[in-house]
Scaffold this motif. Structure first.
Motif, PDB file in Angstrom:
ATOM      1  N   ASP A 187       0.857  -1.190   0.000  1.00 58.98           N
ATOM      2  CA  ASP A 187       0.000   0.000   0.000  1.00 58.98           C
ATOM      3  C   ASP A 187       0.894   1.241   0.000  1.00 58.98           C
ATOM      4  OD1 ASP A 187      -2.318  -1.568   0.068  1.00 58.98           O
ATOM      5  OD2 ASP A 187      -2.255  -1.686   2.260  1.00 58.98           O
ATOM      6  N   ILE A 188       0.891   1.935  -1.089  1.00 59.65           N
ATOM      7  CA  ILE A 188       1.810   3.064  -1.287  1.00 59.65           C
ATOM      8  C   ILE A 188       1.217   4.369  -0.757  1.00 59.65           C
ATOM      9  CG2 ILE A 188       3.013   4.440  -3.039  1.00 59.65           C
ATOM     10  CD1 ILE A 188       3.049   1.929  -4.803  1.00 59.65           C
ATOM     11  N   ASN A 189       2.062   5.129  -0.063  1.00 52.59           N
ATOM     12  CA  ASN A 189       1.689   6.484   0.359  1.00 52.59           C
ATOM     13  C   ASN A 189       2.162   7.425  -0.753  1.00 52.59           C
ATOM     14  OD1 ASN A 189       1.615   9.102   1.432  1.00 52.59           O
ATOM     15  ND2 ASN A 189       1.955   8.369   3.520  1.00 52.59           N
ATOM     16  N   TRP A 190       1.275   7.735  -1.682  1.00 52.64           N
ATOM     17  CA  TRP A 190       1.656   8.491  -2.862  1.00 52.64           C
ATOM     18  C   TRP A 190       2.039   9.940  -2.564  1.00 52.64           C
ATOM     19  CZ3 TRP A 190       3.048   6.649  -7.429  1.00 52.64           C
ATOM     20  CH2 TRP A 190       2.706   5.338  -7.741  1.00 52.64           C
ATOM     21  N   LYS A 191       1.545  10.492  -1.467  1.00 55.72           N
ATOM     22  CA  LYS A 191       1.944  11.855  -1.090  1.00 55.72           C
ATOM     23  C   LYS A 191       3.430  11.897  -0.756  1.00 55.72           C
ATOM     24  CE  LYS A 191      -2.488  13.636   0.572  1.00 55.72           C
ATOM     25  NZ  LYS A 191      -3.237  14.184   1.733  1.00 55.72           N
ATOM     26  N   GLU A 192       3.898  10.869  -0.055  1.00 53.29           N
ATOM     27  CA  GLU A 192       5.315  10.799   0.289  1.00 53.29           C
ATOM     28  C   GLU A 192       6.161  10.520  -0.954  1.00 53.29           C
ATOM     29  OE1 GLU A 192       6.870  11.397   3.236  1.00 53.29           O
ATOM     30  OE2 GLU A 192       4.875  12.145   3.793  1.00 53.29           O
ATOM     31  N   THR A 240      -6.449  -8.698 -12.969  1.00 57.63           N
ATOM     32  CA  THR A 240      -6.161  -7.281 -12.750  1.00 57.63           C
ATOM     33  C   THR A 240      -5.331  -7.162 -11.485  1.00 57.63           C
ATOM     34  OG1 THR A 240      -8.271  -6.628 -13.744  1.00 57.63           O
ATOM     35  CG2 THR A 240      -7.172  -4.990 -12.360  1.00 57.63           C
ATOM     36  N   ASP A 241      -4.249  -6.376 -11.542  1.00 55.83           N
ATOM     37  CA  ASP A 241      -3.453  -6.138 -10.342  1.00 55.83           C
ATOM     38  C   ASP A 241      -4.370  -5.527  -9.278  1.00 55.83           C
ATOM     39  OD1 ASP A 241      -1.747  -4.346  -8.506  1.00 55.83           O
ATOM     40  OD2 ASP A 241      -0.196  -5.442  -9.605  1.00 55.83           O
ATOM     41  N   LYS A 242      -4.361  -6.104  -8.085  1.00 60.17           N
ATOM     42  CA  LYS A 242      -5.319  -5.684  -7.049  1.00 60.17           C
ATOM     43  C   LYS A 242      -5.146  -4.230  -6.609  1.00 60.17           C
ATOM     44  CE  LYS A 242      -2.732  -7.396  -3.027  1.00 60.17           C
ATOM     45  NZ  LYS A 242      -2.789  -8.294  -1.841  1.00 60.17           N
ATOM     46  N   ASN A 243      -3.970  -3.647  -6.851  1.00 59.33           N
ATOM     47  CA  ASN A 243      -3.750  -2.248  -6.466  1.00 59.33           C
ATOM     48  C   ASN A 243      -3.728  -1.292  -7.663  1.00 59.33           C
ATOM     49  OD1 ASN A 243      -3.577  -3.075  -3.846  1.00 59.33           O
ATOM     50  ND2 ASN A 243      -1.389  -2.692  -3.601  1.00 59.33           N
ATOM     51  N   ALA A 244      -4.055  -1.801  -8.840  1.00 63.85           N
ATOM     52  CA  ALA A 244      -3.966  -0.984 -10.055  1.00 63.85           C
ATOM     53  C   ALA A 244      -4.827   0.273  -9.979  1.00 63.85           C
ATOM     54  CB  ALA A 244      -4.348  -1.815 -11.279  1.00 63.85           C
ATOM     55  N   ASP A 245      -6.105   0.122  -9.648  1.00 65.85           N
ATOM     56  CA  ASP A 245      -7.012   1.271  -9.605  1.00 65.85           C
ATOM     57  C   ASP A 245      -6.544   2.307  -8.588  1.00 65.85           C
ATOM     58  OD1 ASP A 245      -8.593   0.208 -11.569  1.00 65.85           O
ATOM     59  OD2 ASP A 245     -10.097  -0.616 -10.207  1.00 65.85           O
ATOM     60  N   TYR A 246      -6.159   1.828  -7.403  1.00 68.30           N
ATOM     61  CA  TYR A 246      -5.700   2.730  -6.344  1.00 68.30           C
ATOM     62  C   TYR A 246      -4.431   3.460  -6.770  1.00 68.30           C
ATOM     63  CZ  TYR A 246      -3.505   4.252  -1.993  1.00 68.30           C
ATOM     64  OH  TYR A 246      -2.873   4.999  -1.017  1.00 68.30           O
ATOM     65  N   ASN A 247      -3.456   2.727  -7.288  1.00 71.39           N
ATOM     66  CA  ASN A 247      -2.181   3.333  -7.667  1.00 71.39           C
ATOM     67  C   ASN A 247      -2.355   4.372  -8.773  1.00 71.39           C
ATOM     68  OD1 ASN A 247      -0.578   1.952  -5.799  1.00 71.39           O
ATOM     69  ND2 ASN A 247      -0.223   0.237  -7.182  1.00 71.39           N
ATOM     70  N   LEU A 248      -3.142   4.048  -9.781  1.00 70.40           N
ATOM     71  CA  LEU A 248      -3.365   4.982 -10.877  1.00 70.40           C
ATOM     72  C   LEU A 248      -4.096   6.231 -10.390  1.00 70.40           C
ATOM     73  CD1 LEU A 248      -4.356   2.499 -13.731  1.00 70.40           C
ATOM     74  CD2 LEU A 248      -2.308   3.938 -13.681  1.00 70.40           C
ATOM     75  N   ALA A 249      -5.146   6.029  -9.609  1.00 64.74           N
ATOM     76  CA  ALA A 249      -5.959   7.157  -9.131  1.00 64.74           C
ATOM     77  C   ALA A 249      -5.164   8.096  -8.226  1.00 64.74           C
ATOM     78  CB  ALA A 249      -7.194   6.639  -8.390  1.00 64.74           C
ATOM     79  N   GLN A 250      -4.411   7.539  -7.297  1.00 68.27           N
ATOM     80  CA  GLN A 250      -3.666   8.359  -6.344  1.00 68.27           C
ATOM     81  C   GLN A 250      -2.508   9.098  -7.016  1.00 68.27           C
ATOM     82  OE1 GLN A 250      -4.567   8.973  -3.051  1.00 68.27           O
ATOM     83  NE2 GLN A 250      -6.390   7.945  -3.832  1.00 68.27           N
TER      84      GLN A 250
END
Length: 244
Positions: free
Chosen positions: A63-68, A94-104
């Motif tokens: 789970d990536i903290n994209w702000k950091e 589908t990569d389970k974090n794909a939507d989250y990673n792209l959106a963030q």
């Protein structure tokens, strides 16, 4: 006699003045042409390339903290959209974090591209994979290419072990053609575990892996480390440079 001499003198002066005027005019034209030539040369000078810092991520990145990540100076990210299982079933996922990673990433102004882990054994499967990744990316702001990634499976057998190299090249090109038809920019990944070779993809955008010091390689994108450390991501992450 005096009148004749005076007339000759006046005519000589007029001719001399006209000659000086023409020389001055020609000199002005030459100066203007020279200036325009220099200006044209300056504007036609090729622009210098700028290097941008990036990463590539998947669900293995946690789970990536994209702000950091953004604060760390990351400007673009290649996100795994999905893949095909290397086992007999060949199931698409589908990569389970794909939507989250792209959106963030997109929310924070980080440019994004996507990649698909292929295990295609036919032209039909390569096209199926391309259509699948387009579905995953639909509605998202994909500013960078969608890459085709096919690699050897270490320490295990896989469904592509018996695929001819020439067919692997063909499947990659079918994938990229389908991606382009869908309105996205295609790219091929060439890594240390990749089955494909860069020389067979002249004219295509290449994402190349060469671990060491970043340099302007001529490739569209360079993956120069797989052991990078970036704030916001636990563990190591692949580091990339993009030149444009």
């Amino acid at each position: 006699m005096k009148r004749i001499i005076l007339s000759v003198f006046i005519i000589t002066c007029v001719i001399f003045a006209a000659s000086c005027s023409e020389k001055s005019k020609n000199s002005s034209v030459e100066t203007t042409a020279s200036t325009e030539s220099k200006a044209t040369a300056a504007t036609s000078k090729p622009a210098e390339k700028t290097a941008y810092n990036g990463i590539d991520v998947s669900s293995y990145s946690g789970d990536i903290n994209w702000k950091e990540v953004k604060k760390s100076g990351i400007e673009f990210a290649m996100v795994r959209a999905g893949g095909r299982a290397y086992g007999e079933s060949g199931m698409l996922y589908t990569d389970k974090n794909a939507d989250y990673n792209l959106a963030q990433a997109q929310k924070l102004g980080i440019k994004t591209g996507a990649y698909f882990f292929s295990q295609a054994t036919s032209a039909e499967e390569a096209k199926e994979e391309a259509k699948y990744v387009v579905t995953v990316c639909k509605g998202k702001k994909i500013e960078l290419p969608i890459a085709y990634d096919v690699e050897r499976i270490k320490y295990d057998t896989s469904r592509i072990d018996n695929v001819k190299y020439s067919d692997s090249v063909k499947y990659a090109k079918i994938f990229m053609k389908t991606i382009k038809t869908a309105g996205y920019e295609p790219m091929v990944y060439i890594g240390e575990d990749s089955i494909l070779k860069a020389e067979d993809f002249k004219g295509y955008k290449i994402w190349y892996a060469d671990y060491g010091k970043p340099y302007d390689s001529g490739y569209y994108m360079l993956q120069y480390s797989k052991t990078g450390n970036i704030n916001g991501i636990n563990g190591s992450v692949d580091l990339n440079t993009m030149y444009y």
